[in-house]
Design a protein around this motif. Structure first.
Motif, mmCIF file in Angstrom:
data_model
loop_
_atom_site.group_PDB
_atom_site.id
_atom_site.type_symbol
_atom_site.label_atom_id
_atom_site.label_comp_id
_atom_site.label_asym_id
_atom_site.label_seq_id
_atom_site.Cartn_x
_atom_site.Cartn_y
_atom_site.Cartn_z
ATOM 1 N N ARG A 28 -4.790 81.923 -25.017
ATOM 2 C CA ARG A 28 -3.641 82.692 -24.540
ATOM 3 C C ARG A 28 -2.960 83.439 -25.685
ATOM 4 N N ASP A 29 -2.761 82.761 -26.810
ATOM 5 C CA ASP A 29 -2.060 83.395 -27.944
ATOM 6 C C ASP A 29 -2.819 84.607 -28.457
ATOM 7 N N ASP A 30 -4.149 84.455 -28.573
ATOM 8 C CA ASP A 30 -4.965 85.582 -29.039
ATOM 9 C C ASP A 30 -4.860 86.760 -28.087
ATOM 10 N N LEU A 31 -4.925 86.448 -26.777
ATOM 11 C CA LEU A 31 -4.894 87.523 -25.780
ATOM 12 C C LEU A 31 -3.548 88.237 -25.780
ATOM 13 N N LEU B 231 -1.346 94.662 -29.205
ATOM 14 C CA LEU B 231 -2.015 95.632 -30.063
ATOM 15 C C LEU B 231 -2.480 96.846 -29.266
ATOM 16 N N ARG B 232 -3.085 96.554 -28.095
ATOM 17 C CA ARG B 232 -3.580 97.653 -27.259
ATOM 18 C C ARG B 232 -2.437 98.584 -26.858
ATOM 19 N N ILE B 233 -1.326 97.991 -26.465
ATOM 20 C CA ILE B 233 -0.173 98.804 -26.041
ATOM 21 C C ILE B 233 0.360 99.614 -27.221
ATOM 22 N N GLN B 234 0.410 98.939 -28.388
ATOM 23 C CA GLN B 234 0.929 99.582 -29.602
ATOM 24 C C GLN B 234 0.051 100.763 -30.027
ATOM 25 N N ASN C 72 -1.980 102.494 -28.254
ATOM 26 C CA ASN C 72 -2.175 103.544 -27.263
ATOM 27 C C ASN C 72 -1.003 103.587 -26.285
ATOM 28 N N PRO C 73 0.206 103.814 -26.812
ATOM 29 C CA PRO C 73 1.409 103.660 -25.988
ATOM 30 C C PRO C 73 1.448 104.593 -24.774
ATOM 31 N N SER C 74 0.782 105.719 -24.830
ATOM 32 C CA SER C 74 0.842 106.651 -23.701
ATOM 33 C C SER C 74 -0.010 106.149 -22.538
ATOM 34 N N ASN C 75 -0.919 105.219 -22.839
ATOM 35 C CA ASN C 75 -1.847 104.741 -21.820
ATOM 36 C C ASN C 75 -1.320 103.526 -21.053
ATOM 37 N N TYR C 76 -0.241 102.918 -21.572
ATOM 38 C CA TYR C 76 0.245 101.676 -20.971
ATOM 39 C C TYR C 76 1.739 101.714 -20.677
ATOM 40 N N LEU C 77 2.155 100.953 -19.696
ATOM 41 C CA LEU C 77 3.568 100.644 -19.567
ATOM 42 C C LEU C 77 3.862 99.573 -20.613
ATOM 43 N N PRO C 78 5.025 99.657 -21.276
ATOM 44 C CA PRO C 78 5.270 98.739 -22.400
ATOM 45 C C PRO C 78 5.659 97.328 -21.948
ATOM 46 N N HIS C 79 4.778 96.695 -21.207
ATOM 47 C CA HIS C 79 5.143 95.367 -20.704
ATOM 48 C C HIS C 79 3.887 94.550 -20.437
ATOM 49 N N ILE C 80 3.926 93.292 -20.857
ATOM 50 C CA ILE C 80 2.822 92.384 -20.517
ATOM 51 C C ILE C 80 3.298 91.510 -19.370
ATOM 52 N N TYR C 81 2.770 91.780 -18.180
ATOM 53 C CA TYR C 81 3.180 91.014 -17.001
ATOM 54 C C TYR C 81 2.556 89.624 -17.086
ATOM 55 N N GLY C 82 3.433 88.605 -17.075
ATOM 56 C CA GLY C 82 2.923 87.246 -17.175
ATOM 57 C C GLY C 82 3.282 86.580 -18.497
#
Lengths: 255, 389
Positions: free
Chosen positions: A150-153, A159-162, A164-174
């Motif tokens: 879980r911690d790695d994910l 990292l993915r959001i950081q 490629n910020p235009s590709n994601y909503l800035p939130h990890i649901y869960g």
């Protein structure tokens, strides 16, 4: 350490192979008719939804502090140390409190059965015990469903959001929802559009706390209330005894 | 004995026949065939009415036992036995209802071995089980008196203080815990009804309904069995009911105000209509009526006021169990005819068993046990023609 599934909706191509693998793993029927069904049910634990050409997977979130496990009167559902929330069918009495309590509406029921069971994603506990990943993660051709620590994910999702910020909503649901879940979702569409409850609506408080606040008082309440009730009984009956004794002495001891 | 077919008996037979057919559908074709419950609406009429309302309607038992044995209100003595009988039957029928609703009722005993102390449902189940046992012992003296067994009555009298305290303790716990069941659904239940105060409301409403039901059942059985009504008893109960309703109303208003929904309740909406029905029946009608002394000393008007209050609190619990979830789920839940039919059958069984108990046991003769001068010979005879009402 605690395991988790990271689902990245932006990488999903909607091939539904996870659905098929899940069905096979859980010995459920899977054909074109089932594949076309867009709701989860007792025979479909996970579903890939499509809206505006964007995909979203639904499955049990495997809460860190699951509502279903806390409400089950016979403890038929429980959270295992490495993540899965599993179900012991032989304990179940069929009260369906888990279904009502789950903020994600994940437990489904075999309504047509004469000896019905609760059905939901159980995160392939047998595979996990054998050191393998979940069936859905293993088959995913793009890595949209990824299994790991879980911690790695969480770090990877950040990292993915950081990057490629235009590709994601800035939130990890869960990550924080209802105290954290073992399924994490990142996407560029709102999860609410696919039937998930909004983060604002469910909040970050683990669901069991809502009842825990009351339940934890009961051990203190029982002796206290017993004393109060016993006290009232004693006082009101003592009054009678005294009145009786007084009446007797007024009669000068004569009966 | 000749069996006479009265209107009530015909109705009873029809209800039972339909109920048995529905039971067949339930157990041989499953919950899916017998109910309109779905994955979106896993709890329906049976939880809403049979369980939530059933336990509330049986609250008269602990209220009257508390008033008479705990607080020594001697005046109310004549209603204790019928109230305990109602409670005992109520809980037995609640368990019958549960056997229909549970998906795997043959494993109901798992409650006793796979205990999960964090579960409100476990606590409710455990309390209901033990309280039904307590009620059984509170009810036993009726049977012993009938059989003229002196020694066991003495034994029961010895443990009576324990039964009383245990009964009220268990009632306090599970009446309020029925409300706690819904505490874990803050995102689902409509804000009119979701409040952290639910356990308090469930207890407070149980006390009010306990009083109202005692008025209802005293008047009703007086009518059915041709008994004399004890007016001082009804007047005392009516006064207590008025107080209980005020307490409930103030708690509700304070809660609406505290959570900031007071403004919302006056705006017309689907939920608001149901809330209005509930509030009018529970508070507006009975409180207005009971505020007049004329009403408080009239058995007929007291009867109407208490019916209104009981219906109001039933609406409240159905709103919590059913209406309050409809907006969240996104569609309406209307029970299937088989669900109504089984609920009706359970209620009819309650009336029939009450009639039988009154006919064969000294339920209304507890007074005559003290003063032997007025044996109520007529009771048995009248009941004969009403058994099965």
């Amino acid at each position: 350490m605690s395991k988790a599934i990271l689902y990245d909706a932006t990488m999903c191509i909607g091939c539904k192979q996870c659905e098929g693998a899940c069905a096979q793993q859980n010995k459920l029927p899977y054909d074109d008719t089932v594949a076309a069904e867009s709701v989860q049910s007792a025979h479909k634990y996970t579903v890939v939804l499509t809206k505006n050409d964007k995909f979203m997977r639904r499955l049990c979130m495997h809460c860190e502090k699951p509502a279903c496990a806390s409400v089950c009167p016979v403890g038929a559902l429980h959270k295992t140390a490495n993540a899965p929330v599993v179900y012991d069918v032989w304990k179940c009495i069929g009260c369906r409190y888990c279904m009502v309590a789950c903020p994600f509406n994940q437990p489904k029921y075999e309504w047509q059965s004469l000896n019905p069971r609760i059905r939901k994603c159980i995160m392939c506990p047998d595979r996990l015990a054998a050191g393998k990943q979940t069936a859905c993660a293993e088959i995913c051709p793009t890595g949209a469903t990824k299994f790991g620590e879980r911690d790695d994910l969480i770090n990877e999702a950040k990292l993915r959001i950081q990057q490629n910020p235009s590709n994601y909503l800035p939130h990890i649901y869960g990550l924080e929802e209802v105290g954290g879940t073992s399924v994490l979702i990142i996407s560029n569409a709102k999860v609410e559009d696919y039937g998930y409850p909004s983060s604002a609506k469910i909040g970050d408080t683990p669901m069991p706390e809502y009842t825990g606040r009351v339940m934890e008082r009961i051990p203190d309440f029982i002796p206290l209330w017993t004393l109060v009730l016993g006290g009232i009984y004693w006082v009101s009956h003592r009054r009678d005894e005294v009145a009786e004794a007084e009446a007797e002495s007024k009669n000068g001891g004569r009966r | 004995m000749k069996f006479k077919l009265t209107l009530w008996r015909v109705i009873f037979i029809v209800i039972m026949a339909l109920g048995l057919y529905s039971s067949y559908i339930r157990y041989f074709h499953g919950l899916g065939a017998a109910t309109n419950m779905t994955d979106q609406f896993p709890w329906g009429l049976w939880i809403g009415f049979d369980c939530l309302c059933g336990v509330m309607l049986a609250a008269g038992g602990f209220c009257m036992v508390g008033a008479v044995y705990l607080f020594n209100v001697e005046r109310l003595h004549p209603v204790v036995r019928p109230a305990v009988l109602t409670a005992f039957l109520g809980y037995l029928l609640f368990i019958v209802g549960l056997l229909f609703d549970l998906g795997r009722p043959w494993f109901i005993w798992h409650q006793m071995i796979y205990m999960n102390p964090h579960s409100v449902m476990f606590e409710v189940g455990f309390c209901v089980m033990t309280y039904t046992t307590v009620l059984f012992f509170e009810f036993l003296p009726n049977v012993f008196e009938r059989l003229n067994w002196k020694t066991p009555i003495k034994w029961i009298n010895k443990i009576y203080p324990v039964l009383i305290v245990a009964g009220i303790l268990l009632s306090t716990l599970h009446q309020s815990s029925l409300g706690s069941l819904y505490l874990i659904m803050p995102s689902k239940l409509h804000p009119f009804w979701y409040t952290p105060a639910l356990p308090f409301f469930f207890f407070a409403s149980a006390v009010a309904v306990g009083l109202a039901m005692t008025i209802f059942e005293s008047t009703q059985s007086a009518k059915a069995f041709g008994r004399q009504l004890e007016l001082p008893v009804l007047v005392t109960l009516g006064g207590a009911l008025l107080v209980a309703l005020w307490v409930n109303l103030l708690l509700r208003v304070e809660d609406f105000y505290h959570r900031g929904v007071l403004g919302m309740i006056f705006k017309p909406s689907y939920e608001a209509y149901f809330l209005w029905i509930e509030l009018i029946l529970t508070f507006v009608i009975p409180i207005t009526m009971l505020s007049f002394k004329k009403v408080r000393i009239s058995p007929q008007l007291l009867y109407l006021a208490s019916i209104s209050a009981v219906l109001g609190f039933i609406t409240n619990r159905l709103n919590i169990a059913l209406i309050g979830f409809e907006t969240y789920v996104g569609h309406h839940y209307v029970p299937k005819w088989t669900e109504f039919s089984i609920t009706l059958m359970i209620v009819a069984m309650g009336f029939a068993l009450f009639g039988l108990a009154v006919r064969y046991l000294p339920i209304f003769e507890s007074e005559s046990a003290h003063k032997l001068e007025e044996p109520e010979v007529t009771v048995g005879a009248r009941v004969l023609s009403h058994a099965g009402d």
